[in-house]
Design a protein around this motif. Structure first.
Motif, PDB file in Angstrom:
ATOM      1  N   LYS A 216       0.880  -1.170   0.000  1.00  0.00           N
ATOM      2  CA  LYS A 216       0.000   0.000   0.000  1.00  0.00           C
ATOM      3  C   LYS A 216       0.906   1.205   0.000  1.00  0.00           C
ATOM      4  CE  LYS A 216      -3.997   1.932   2.168  1.00  0.00           C
ATOM      5  NZ  LYS A 216      -3.664   3.275   1.690  1.00  0.00           N
ATOM      6  N   ASP A 217       0.616   2.168  -0.872  1.00  0.00           N
ATOM      7  CA  ASP A 217       1.425   3.381  -0.836  1.00  0.00           C
ATOM      8  C   ASP A 217       0.602   4.534  -0.284  1.00  0.00           C
ATOM      9  OD1 ASP A 217      -0.149   4.046  -3.017  1.00  0.00           O
ATOM     10  OD2 ASP A 217       1.499   4.961  -4.133  1.00  0.00           O
ATOM     11  N   TYR A 218       1.292   5.542   0.170  1.00  0.00           N
ATOM     12  CA  TYR A 218       0.647   6.733   0.749  1.00  0.00           C
ATOM     13  C   TYR A 218       0.987   7.913  -0.137  1.00  0.00           C
ATOM     14  CZ  TYR A 218      -0.575   3.788   4.588  1.00  0.00           C
ATOM     15  OH  TYR A 218      -1.142   2.775   5.319  1.00  0.00           O
ATOM     16  N   LYS A 219      -0.041   8.394  -0.860  1.00  0.00           N
ATOM     17  CA  LYS A 219       0.221   9.374  -1.925  1.00  0.00           C
ATOM     18  C   LYS A 219       0.161  10.820  -1.462  1.00  0.00           C
ATOM     19  CE  LYS A 219      -1.116   6.833  -6.073  1.00  0.00           C
ATOM     20  NZ  LYS A 219      -1.962   5.680  -5.735  1.00  0.00           N
ATOM     21  N   ARG A 220      -0.649  11.087  -0.417  1.00  0.00           N
ATOM     22  CA  ARG A 220      -0.847  12.495  -0.048  1.00  0.00           C
ATOM     23  C   ARG A 220       0.289  12.990   0.832  1.00  0.00           C
ATOM     24  NH1 ARG A 220      -5.967  14.529  -0.710  1.00  0.00           N
ATOM     25  NH2 ARG A 220      -7.222  13.137  -1.986  1.00  0.00           N
ATOM     26  N   ILE A 273       3.451  -6.175 -14.279  1.00  0.00           N
ATOM     27  CA  ILE A 273       2.141  -5.529 -14.365  1.00  0.00           C
ATOM     28  C   ILE A 273       1.800  -5.075 -12.951  1.00  0.00           C
ATOM     29  CG2 ILE A 273      -0.258  -5.665 -15.130  1.00  0.00           C
ATOM     30  CD1 ILE A 273       0.382  -8.218 -16.603  1.00  0.00           C
ATOM     31  N   PHE A 274       1.437  -3.831 -12.839  1.00  0.00           N
ATOM     32  CA  PHE A 274       1.097  -3.201 -11.563  1.00  0.00           C
ATOM     33  C   PHE A 274      -0.404  -2.966 -11.600  1.00  0.00           C
ATOM     34  CE2 PHE A 274       2.389   0.955  -9.064  1.00  0.00           C
ATOM     35  CZ  PHE A 274       1.156   1.026  -8.438  1.00  0.00           C
ATOM     36  N   PHE A 275      -1.112  -3.637 -10.709  1.00  0.00           N
ATOM     37  CA  PHE A 275      -2.559  -3.480 -10.628  1.00  0.00           C
ATOM     38  C   PHE A 275      -2.850  -2.510  -9.480  1.00  0.00           C
ATOM     39  CE2 PHE A 275      -1.453  -7.708 -12.074  1.00  0.00           C
ATOM     40  CZ  PHE A 275      -2.283  -7.939 -13.160  1.00  0.00           C
ATOM     41  N   TYR A 289      -3.973   0.410 -14.385  1.00  0.00           N
ATOM     42  CA  TYR A 289      -2.832  -0.459 -14.640  1.00  0.00           C
ATOM     43  C   TYR A 289      -1.596   0.420 -14.788  1.00  0.00           C
ATOM     44  CZ  TYR A 289      -5.654  -4.480 -16.365  1.00  0.00           C
ATOM     45  OH  TYR A 289      -6.491  -5.551 -16.512  1.00  0.00           O
ATOM     46  N   ASN A 290      -0.451  -0.088 -14.293  1.00  0.00           N
ATOM     47  CA  ASN A 290       0.831   0.478 -14.687  1.00  0.00           C
ATOM     48  C   ASN A 290       1.655  -0.679 -15.228  1.00  0.00           C
ATOM     49  OD1 ASN A 290       0.386   3.215 -13.740  1.00  0.00           O
ATOM     50  ND2 ASN A 290       0.487   2.357 -11.692  1.00  0.00           N
ATOM     51  N   VAL A 291       2.642  -0.352 -16.030  1.00  0.00           N
ATOM     52  CA  VAL A 291       3.361  -1.422 -16.734  1.00  0.00           C
ATOM     53  C   VAL A 291       4.791  -1.564 -16.216  1.00  0.00           C
ATOM     54  CG1 VAL A 291       1.889  -1.233 -18.735  1.00  0.00           C
ATOM     55  CG2 VAL A 291       3.970   0.143 -18.645  1.00  0.00           C
ATOM     56  N   ARG A 292       4.948  -1.303 -14.940  1.00  0.00           N
ATOM     57  CA  ARG A 292       6.261  -1.215 -14.282  1.00  0.00           C
ATOM     58  C   ARG A 292       6.020  -1.478 -12.813  1.00  0.00           C
ATOM     59  NH1 ARG A 292       4.951   3.137 -11.471  1.00  0.00           N
ATOM     60  NH2 ARG A 292       3.329   4.440 -12.346  1.00  0.00           N
ATOM     61  N   MET A 293       7.090  -1.482 -12.025  1.00  0.00           N
ATOM     62  CA  MET A 293       6.914  -1.565 -10.573  1.00  0.00           C
ATOM     63  C   MET A 293       6.531  -0.189 -10.024  1.00  0.00           C
ATOM     64  SD  MET A 293       7.137  -4.517  -9.187  1.00  0.00           S
ATOM     65  CE  MET A 293       7.491  -4.192  -7.462  1.00  0.00           C
ATOM     66  N   GLY A 294       5.951  -0.186  -8.854  1.00  0.00           N
ATOM     67  CA  GLY A 294       5.571   1.072  -8.208  1.00  0.00           C
ATOM     68  C   GLY A 294       6.760   1.706  -7.524  1.00  0.00           C
ATOM     69  N   ASP A 295       6.684   3.004  -7.369  1.00  0.00           N
ATOM     70  CA  ASP A 295       7.669   3.747  -6.603  1.00  0.00           C
ATOM     71  C   ASP A 295       6.857   4.639  -5.671  1.00  0.00           C
ATOM     72  OD1 ASP A 295       9.839   5.100  -5.633  1.00  0.00           O
ATOM     73  OD2 ASP A 295      10.728   5.489  -7.590  1.00  0.00           O
ATOM     74  N   PRO A 296       6.914   4.482  -4.372  1.00  0.00           N
ATOM     75  CA  PRO A 296       7.930   3.817  -3.558  1.00  0.00           C
ATOM     76  C   PRO A 296       7.646   2.356  -3.167  1.00  0.00           C
ATOM     77  CG  PRO A 296       6.521   5.067  -2.108  1.00  0.00           C
ATOM     78  CD  PRO A 296       5.979   5.253  -3.507  1.00  0.00           C
ATOM     79  N   GLU A 297       6.621   1.708  -3.721  1.00  0.00           N
ATOM     80  CA  GLU A 297       6.334   0.339  -3.276  1.00  0.00           C
ATOM     81  C   GLU A 297       7.544  -0.590  -3.415  1.00  0.00           C
ATOM     82  OE1 GLU A 297       4.336   2.161  -5.209  1.00  0.00           O
ATOM     83  OE2 GLU A 297       2.224   1.545  -5.060  1.00  0.00           O
ATOM     84  N   THR A 298       8.292  -0.432  -4.525  1.00  0.00           N
ATOM     85  CA  THR A 298       9.444  -1.310  -4.762  1.00  0.00           C
ATOM     86  C   THR A 298      10.419  -1.269  -3.591  1.00  0.00           C
ATOM     87  OG1 THR A 298       9.246  -0.863  -7.105  1.00  0.00           O
ATOM     88  CG2 THR A 298      11.328  -1.829  -6.384  1.00  0.00           C
TER      89      THR A 298
HETATM   90  N1  GLY Z   1       3.186   4.367  -6.236  1.00  0.00           N
HETATM   91  C1  GLY Z   1       2.409   4.533  -7.387  1.00  0.00           C
HETATM   92  C2  GLY Z   1       3.142   4.498  -8.643  1.00  0.00           C
HETATM   93  O1  GLY Z   1       4.278   4.077  -8.731  1.00  0.00           O
HETATM   94  O2  GLY Z   1       2.557   4.888  -9.653  1.00  0.00           O
END
Ligand code: GLY
Ligand code: AMP
Length: 422
Positions: A216-220, A273-275, A289-298
């Motif tokens: 889970k990421d925290y965007k705000r 694949i990033f859901f 969808y994103n087509v890469r890993m998440g940042d900062p999730e990675t």
């Molecule tokens: N953390 C969301 C993203 O990488 O798009």
């Protein structure tokens, strides 16, 4: 094996950290990389979408595999560029071809794909200047708030959530009029879903897949998830509400139909694949969808990956991912992002960062730093990511927070309430 990582953020530093531990690694290069990646390999001064310069580097440095971090080169077709080149076509690229990358590059395409394969997602209608009236009628058929999304890439800023129906109509006109340039020539209007979000990642060779740790990421920017959206203020893995039952639904209703759908569409998708999911009363829906890993999730997820990432990437390249081992640590991992004061608005760069050597028990991934003389200085809004493991996310967070408060730079800020909602 010589590997080139494309990108320059915390995600790429985390990749470099992990890949450098592989017994299979020969030389590691990062284009353009950052202060952190330089510790594990050689940074090359090449932009992420400078395909010609990347080509030259791959040939000069005898690169055997390219791992693409961010979406832009994928959407611009870096994988297709390799396949079309006599000298590059045998060098595997971890990251989808352009048609696969459209899942992130066009929200309209992604919605149409999900509808065709009955993948749960919010109801929508896509609008251009030619069907504006129907778009406005669709807005009026929805309950507030209204979700308007620029179809194309807009650096994470293309989604607007609007309370008032008249304002939604006005914003729709502005978006079509060029508010996000070409990216909003088409606008996707969506039904608003209420729930809690999480990020699920799969690695696929086009037929087989492995599900990586959920996060889970925290965007705000602000405490309690308030204030402006950022590139991400931190992440936690695993996510307590994404339990086995929920993840089974995700796999059956979302991951499998996506991988099979891409295959049926004749797209040989090789990469992550990033859901981006939302749980609505424990039922998963795809937000994006994103087509890469998440940042900062990675920067959190990678700490839980016990297997050799290079071995998994070889599985992707060879199409035998099913035979590769994926072991995940049962412990939790978190990352806390240290940002420059003022971010995501205006902020200063070039402030000296001190006391990084006092950090113990956590790993620092660099997001926006640079070397200046003998100092490491800030060079972006998101500066450093403090990643830790623990028996649960609270223990891991405690360690990250202890270490975060040892580091110093002018106007440093970080969110002290991660996990508050879990
Ligand atoms: N953390 C969301 C993203 O990488 O798009
Ligand atoms: P996206 O860039 O598509 O991930 O959207 C950015 C953020 O907007 C998401 O992380 C959600 O918090 C929110 N969002 C997007 N679509 C919806 C929706 N249909 N319902 C509720 N929130 C949404």
């Amino acid at each position: 094996m010589n590997i080139l990582i494309i990108g320059s953020g915390g995600r790429e530093h985390a990749f470099a950290w992990k890949i450098s531990q592989s017994p299979k690694i020969g030389q590691l290069f990062i284009a353009p990389g950052n202060t952190g990646t330089a510790e594990f390999g050689t940074n090359l001064e090449i932009g992420v979408a400078d395909f010609k310069a990347i080509r030259k580097a791959v040939l000069d440095k005898k690169i055997d595999m390219v791992v693409v971090g961010p979406e832009v080169p994928l959407v611009e077709g870096i994988h297709d560029f390799f396949l079309a080149d006599e000298l590059l076509k045998l060098v595997p690229v971890i990251g989808p071809v352009r048609r696969g990358a459209m899942l992130e590059g066009s929200k309209d395409y992604a919605k149409e794909f999900m509808m065709r394969y009955s993948i749960p997602t919010a109801a929508y209608y896509s609008v251009t200047k030619d069907n504006l009236e129907q778009g406005i009628s669709f807005i009026h058929s929805l309950k507030a708030p209204y979700v308007l999304k620029a179809d194309g890439l807009a650096a994470g800023k293309g989604v607007l959530i609007i309370e008032n129906v008249d304002e939604a109509e006005q914003v729709l006109r502005k978006m079509l009029g060029g508010m996000f340039g070409q990216a909003s020539e088409t606008v996707v209007i969506e039904e608003f879903l209420t729930g809690i979000e999480c990020s699920v990642f799969a690695l696929t060779d086009g037929k087989n897949y492995k599900i990586l740790p959920v996060a889970k990421d925290y965007k705000r920017i602000g405490v309690g998830d308030t204030g402006l959206n950022t590139g991400g203020m931190g992440a936690i893995s695993p996510v307590p509400f994404a339990d086995e039952i929920f993840m089974k639904k995700v796999e059956e209703r979302i991951v499998i139909p996506t991988v099979n759908g891409l295959h049926s569409d004749g797209i040989e998708y090789k990469g992550f694949i990033f859901f981006g999911l939302i749980s609505v009363n424990s039922e998963p829906f795809v937000i994006e969808y994103n087509v890469r890993m998440g940042d900062p999730e990675t920067e959190a997820v990678i700490l839980r990956l016990k297997s050799d990432l290079v071995d998994l990437f070889e599985g992707v390249a060879n199409g035998d991912l099913a035979d590769r081992q994926l072991d995940i640590d049962a412990d939790s991992a978190v990352t806390v992002m240290l940002v420059a004061g003022g971010y995501p608005g205006a902020y200063e760069k070039g402030d000296v960062i001190t006391d990084m050597d006092k950090v113990s028990g956590s790993i620092l991934f660099h997001a926006g730093t640079r070397i200046s003389g003998n100092d490491v200085v800030t060079n972006g809004g998101r500066v450093l990511s403090v990643s830790s493991k623990g028996k649960d996310f609270k223990e891991a967070l405690k360690l990250s927070y202890q270490n975060a408060s040892k580091i110093q730079f002018k106007n440093m800020y970080f969110r002290k309430d991660l996990g508050f909602d879990l």
